[in-house]
Scaffold this active site. Structure first.
Site, PDB file in Angstrom:
ATOM      1  N   ALA A  50       0.804  -1.223   0.000  1.00 14.42           N
ATOM      2  CA  ALA A  50       0.000   0.000   0.000  1.00 14.42           C
ATOM      3  C   ALA A  50       0.840   1.277   0.000  1.00 14.42           C
ATOM      4  O   ALA A  50       0.672   2.138  -0.883  1.00 14.42           O
ATOM      5  CB  ALA A  50      -0.964  -0.036   1.187  1.00 14.42           C
ATOM      6  N   GLN A 193       4.228 -14.302   0.228  1.00 15.67           N
ATOM      7  CA  GLN A 193       4.988 -13.059   0.424  1.00 15.67           C
ATOM      8  C   GLN A 193       6.074 -13.230   1.498  1.00 15.67           C
ATOM      9  O   GLN A 193       7.111 -12.567   1.450  1.00 15.67           O
ATOM     10  CB  GLN A 193       4.069 -11.904   0.838  1.00 15.67           C
ATOM     11  CG  GLN A 193       3.116 -11.419  -0.232  1.00 15.67           C
ATOM     12  CD  GLN A 193       1.778 -12.133  -0.156  1.00 15.67           C
ATOM     13  OE1 GLN A 193       1.671 -13.224   0.409  1.00 15.67           O
ATOM     14  NE2 GLN A 193       0.755 -11.538  -0.732  1.00 15.67           N
ATOM     15  N   ASP A 234      -3.987  -3.688   6.981  1.00 13.38           N
ATOM     16  CA  ASP A 234      -4.553  -3.006   5.823  1.00 13.38           C
ATOM     17  C   ASP A 234      -5.621  -2.015   6.251  1.00 13.38           C
ATOM     18  O   ASP A 234      -5.871  -1.018   5.577  1.00 13.38           O
ATOM     19  CB  ASP A 234      -5.113  -4.023   4.832  1.00 13.38           C
ATOM     20  CG  ASP A 234      -3.977  -4.776   4.172  1.00 13.38           C
ATOM     21  OD1 ASP A 234      -3.467  -5.733   4.783  1.00 13.38           O
ATOM     22  OD2 ASP A 234      -3.569  -4.371   3.072  1.00 13.38           O
ATOM     23  N   ASN A 244      -5.841  -7.743   8.165  1.00 12.10           N
ATOM     24  CA  ASN A 244      -4.497  -7.930   7.620  1.00 12.10           C
ATOM     25  C   ASN A 244      -4.486  -9.222   6.808  1.00 12.10           C
ATOM     26  O   ASN A 244      -5.473  -9.968   6.774  1.00 12.10           O
ATOM     27  CB  ASN A 244      -3.466  -7.972   8.758  1.00 12.10           C
ATOM     28  CG  ASN A 244      -2.038  -7.873   8.261  1.00 12.10           C
ATOM     29  OD1 ASN A 244      -1.715  -6.988   7.468  1.00 12.10           O
ATOM     30  ND2 ASN A 244      -1.182  -8.791   8.666  1.00 12.10           N
ATOM     31  N   LYS A 245      -3.385  -9.504   6.163  1.00 10.62           N
ATOM     32  CA  LYS A 245      -3.224 -10.687   5.320  1.00 10.62           C
ATOM     33  C   LYS A 245      -3.777 -11.955   5.990  1.00 10.62           C
ATOM     34  O   LYS A 245      -3.546 -12.182   7.169  1.00 10.62           O
ATOM     35  CB  LYS A 245      -1.735 -10.862   5.019  1.00 10.62           C
ATOM     36  CG  LYS A 245      -1.373 -12.032   4.118  1.00 10.62           C
ATOM     37  CD  LYS A 245      -2.017 -11.937   2.757  1.00 10.62           C
ATOM     38  CE  LYS A 245      -1.714 -10.631   2.075  1.00 10.62           C
ATOM     39  NZ  LYS A 245      -2.567 -10.389   0.887  1.00 10.62           N
TER      40      LYS A 245
END
Lengths: 337, 337
Positions: A50, A193, A234, A244-245
């Site tokens: 982001a 990731q 996020d 979040n992820k």
């Protein structure tokens, strides 16, 4: 310390980015000089994260101005091209935000737009450094002034920001202070990731680490191997819940079971007080083939349907503290953002 | 119902196995007629799963007897060949156990050995069916007589046993009763038994399912999508703690947070009362490349170290019930095995 990772940088009138699609197998930089090149880099995820996307959007406006000057674009054409950058990834709020932060300076000329973009990048970097300082101070005060073993999920480092990081920024700060014993990095399925990016960053910085399957985090945490876990966010909403992820919630539950700190590290701009609770956050569902294939090879029967949310929401009761560039919100003491 | 999956079967004087290394992309059966063929199939994991390995060991003795008769082996040679089967995978207790269960019948001739091996396979199958019945009854009594959405981890079905399954056996039983709405199958990193094997079994049986990354289980469970979760076990110890495939503990923690049932389904032979607690169980650590590669493609920087335990231990306080072929142990009512 190893040389800093330059995820995104303005140099010689070009936007130079580290091509994240080639990591960890190859470290290549790409210089972008046209709007098409900027959009292609964003869409194929050569630049991601982001904060980094916000900066790419801002510098993209400068590239549009330069290309327009070279090619004698009309005012209309110029605005159209800038809009193409703004919507290159429609779900990435930060991209449109970055464009919006600098386009107001266009009337004052190219130099002012570039200055605003550089300011935006600098502000992100300084906010990261401040979060890192506050988070590191809190952990050492909480756990004792000693080398720590920390677990993290997804990638929240230089590669997602403009060169330092949020949760991984706290880890880098602690490493500079000589207070990292080891980092456990979740590989972060489905898009890996953690394996591809966080492991690469940690190796690059010379920080000792081990990679683990997401499913192994609960065992590492509950058997006493981990002192604390840190993630980014996020979106953080009014009651303190944090999106979040996917996989973050499981880490939080294990930390709660083991009674060790679980930290969310994110800039103030991530806090969205217009949303009451985590259950009001819309969660993006992603495609089946992220889960049913690996490196193009099928891992499940043809036609397999999946449950593949991009994010999960960690309820505030499982979060110890939220660290922003402004302060540490101690959730357990009732300090919600 | 679709035709039963025949993981391992004696037919035309050969041991016929489904080659699990080719799943889910190809469904091929291999007929084994020599000791070398049996050992190769075991070592390359064409046949796997503790109960299935026990049966392979037992039938392996018949194959050794037949090959010895064809090739005029001495008594010493015959015993050597049987020992080679016994130790083909030294850490697989069930393999040696299966050989041991039938070799005592050798003095009574080949027919008695074959009968003992067939009995062993039949006993495993019947124990599975009984566990399935008890587990299904318990779930419907607990949750109401309605179609359920259940989550499972790893592979505990026909492919790991002689044709029915433990935790997945309960799911198959419920499906036969028309009481499965949907199954959520964890992909089960690092070796993807959920994606490769459980998804294949569920598709084969026509049971509706979705595959999910292990990290998404906590979100599915805590947002109310799941009625209960079921796993198998590699070992259950005296205080009720259960060792199972890595990632099981995270599922248990999420079920505890969501206050939904978490069931362990395993035969009585899995209960090891000689070990006091889960922390006394030795956990096998596996190789880095299971985590750092996918389908032969590196996913992490070269030289990355990992934390890769094969199993985790779920403390008894997070387990609702243990289902064996004998009874349902209600942990929450203090009924430990």
């Amino acid at each position: 310390m190893a040389s800093a990772i330059k995820t995104i940088e303005w140099a010689d009138d070009r936007l130079v980015i580290l091509d994240q699609t080639l990591l960890p197998n190859s470290e290549e930089y790409v210089a972008l000089a046209t709007v098409d090149e900027v959009i292609a880099a964003i869409q194929r995820l050569a630049v991601r994260g982001a904060p980094a996307l916000g900066v790419a959007g801002a510098y993209g406006v400068v590239i549009a101005l330069d290309q327009g000057a070279r090619e004698n674009w009309s005012e209309t054409r110029l605005l159209d091209e800038i809009n193409r950058i703004r919507v290159a990834r429609p779900t990435a709020v930060n991209l449109a935000w970055g464009v919006g932060q600098v386009e107001g300076f266009m009337a004052q000329g190219r130099a002012e737009v570039l200055r605003a973009a550089q300011q935006l990048a600098q502000d992100d970097y300084l906010a990261n450094r401040e979060m890192a300082r506050l988070g590191a101070d809190w952990l050492l005060a909480k756990l004792g002034d000693r080398p720590l073993t920390l677990l993290t999920h997804c990638n929240t480092g230089s590669l997602a920001t403009t060169g330092w990081g949020t949760a991984l920024g706290v880890i880098r700060e602690l490493h500079e202070r000589g207070k990292i014993k080891e980092v456990f990095a979740d590989e972060t399925r489905p898009l890996l990731q953690g394996a591809r990016l966080t492991a690469w960053e940690l190796a690059h910085e010379g920080i000792p680490f081990r990679l683990l399957p997401d499913g192994a985090a609960a065992m590492a945490i509950t058997t006493g191997l981990i002192d604390a876990a840190l993630i980014g966010a996020d979106r953080v909403v009014a009651n303190g819940d944090a999106a979040n992820k996917i996989g973050s919630l499981g880490v939080a539950l294990a930390c709660t079971a083991a009674q060790i700190p679980f930290l969310v590290v994110a800039p103030e701009s991530t806090v969205d007080r217009s949303v009451a609770t985590g259950s009001d956050i819309h969660i993006e569902m992603r495609k089946d083939d992220e889960v049913t294939q690996m490196a193009g090879v099928p891992t499940a029967p043809v036609g397999t349907r999946t449950y593949n949310p991009a994010f999960d929401v960690t309820p505030h009761k499982y979060i110890s503290v939220l660290v922003t560039e402004k302060r540490v919100y101690d959730y357990q003491a009732g300090q919600l953002p």
